[in-house]
Motif scaffolding. Structure first.
Motif, mmCIF file in Angstrom:
data_model
loop_
_atom_site.group_PDB
_atom_site.id
_atom_site.type_symbol
_atom_site.label_atom_id
_atom_site.label_comp_id
_atom_site.label_asym_id
_atom_site.label_seq_id
_atom_site.Cartn_x
_atom_site.Cartn_y
_atom_site.Cartn_z
ATOM 1 N N ALA A 281 -15.149 -17.986 12.560
ATOM 2 C CA ALA A 281 -14.134 -17.159 13.681
ATOM 3 C C ALA A 281 -14.441 -17.326 14.825
ATOM 4 O O ALA A 281 -13.573 -17.286 15.976
ATOM 5 C CB ALA A 281 -14.127 -15.737 13.282
ATOM 6 N N GLY A 282 -15.646 -17.424 15.369
ATOM 7 C CA GLY A 282 -16.403 -17.665 16.579
ATOM 8 C C GLY A 282 -15.917 -18.910 17.262
ATOM 9 O O GLY A 282 -15.948 -19.279 18.607
ATOM 10 N N LYS A 283 -15.616 -20.039 16.237
ATOM 11 C CA LYS A 283 -15.319 -21.207 16.783
ATOM 12 C C LYS A 283 -13.599 -21.942 16.494
ATOM 13 O O LYS A 283 -13.391 -22.976 17.000
ATOM 14 C CB LYS A 283 -16.238 -22.324 15.916
ATOM 15 C CG LYS A 283 -17.835 -22.125 16.107
ATOM 16 C CD LYS A 283 -18.180 -22.864 14.890
ATOM 17 C CE LYS A 283 -20.093 -22.701 14.863
ATOM 18 N NZ LYS A 283 -20.708 -23.198 13.784
ATOM 19 N N HIS A 284 -13.135 -20.891 15.944
ATOM 20 C CA HIS A 284 -11.610 -21.305 15.734
ATOM 21 C C HIS A 284 -10.732 -20.026 16.096
ATOM 22 O O HIS A 284 -11.390 -19.086 16.480
ATOM 23 C CB HIS A 284 -11.418 -21.809 14.188
ATOM 24 C CG HIS A 284 -12.083 -22.933 13.800
ATOM 25 N ND1 HIS A 284 -11.726 -24.061 14.114
ATOM 26 C CD2 HIS A 284 -13.281 -22.852 13.257
ATOM 27 C CE1 HIS A 284 -12.746 -25.034 13.727
ATOM 28 N NE2 HIS A 284 -13.792 -24.336 13.262
ATOM 29 N N ALA A 285 -9.345 -20.411 16.099
ATOM 30 C CA ALA A 285 -8.457 -19.259 16.347
ATOM 31 C C ALA A 285 -8.526 -18.201 15.418
ATOM 32 O O ALA A 285 -8.375 -17.144 15.824
ATOM 33 C CB ALA A 285 -7.031 -19.793 16.199
ATOM 34 N N GLY A 286 -8.993 -18.427 14.102
ATOM 35 C CA GLY A 286 -9.363 -17.176 13.254
ATOM 36 C C GLY A 286 -9.836 -17.772 11.882
ATOM 37 O O GLY A 286 -9.696 -19.052 11.748
ATOM 38 N N ALA A 287 -10.331 -16.926 11.130
ATOM 39 C CA ALA A 287 -10.955 -17.259 9.930
ATOM 40 C C ALA A 287 -10.804 -15.981 8.938
ATOM 41 O O ALA A 287 -10.847 -14.659 9.520
ATOM 42 C CB ALA A 287 -12.377 -17.442 9.977
ATOM 43 N N ILE A 288 -10.801 -16.353 7.588
ATOM 44 C CA ILE A 288 -10.426 -15.093 6.645
ATOM 45 C C ILE A 288 -11.208 -15.737 5.460
ATOM 46 O O ILE A 288 -11.394 -16.739 5.102
ATOM 47 C CB ILE A 288 -9.163 -15.133 6.185
ATOM 48 C CG1 ILE A 288 -8.586 -13.777 5.433
ATOM 49 C CG2 ILE A 288 -8.381 -16.281 5.774
ATOM 50 C CD1 ILE A 288 -7.450 -13.318 5.046
#
Length: 87
Positions: free
Chosen positions: A51-58
């Motif tokens: 999440a810190g490297k991309h638009a979002g993560a789940i």
């Protein structure tokens, strides 16, 4: 006579992490995964890092028995940033 208590069989779990970035039109596209994880804790750690490297993560999980085609409702473990709705 004592009753024998058998341990309950645990339903297998599908535990997944996916990360997203936005494309040129602004739509979210998967750039990592969906990647199966060994535990919910690991999935949460992985999703937080992504999440810190991309638009979002789940990170999410669901009870799953693919051999017979049975799948439970998805349970969200972690969401960071922008992610599409789980279907």
């Amino acid at each position: 006579m004592a009753e024998s208590i058998l341990p309950q069989r645990q339903t297998p779990k599908l535990i997944v992490v996916t990360a997203f970035d936005r494309d040129e039109e602004g739509s979210l596209q998967a750039v990592y995964g969906p990647a199966e994880q060994q535990s919910e804790e690991r999935a949460i750690r992985t999703a937080k890092a992504l999440a810190g490297k991309h638009a979002g993560a789940i990170a999410w999980s669901r009870e799953a028995n693919p051999a017979v085609g049975e799948y439970g409702e998805p349970k969200t473990l972690f969401v960071g940033g922008d992610v599409p709705d789980i279907e």
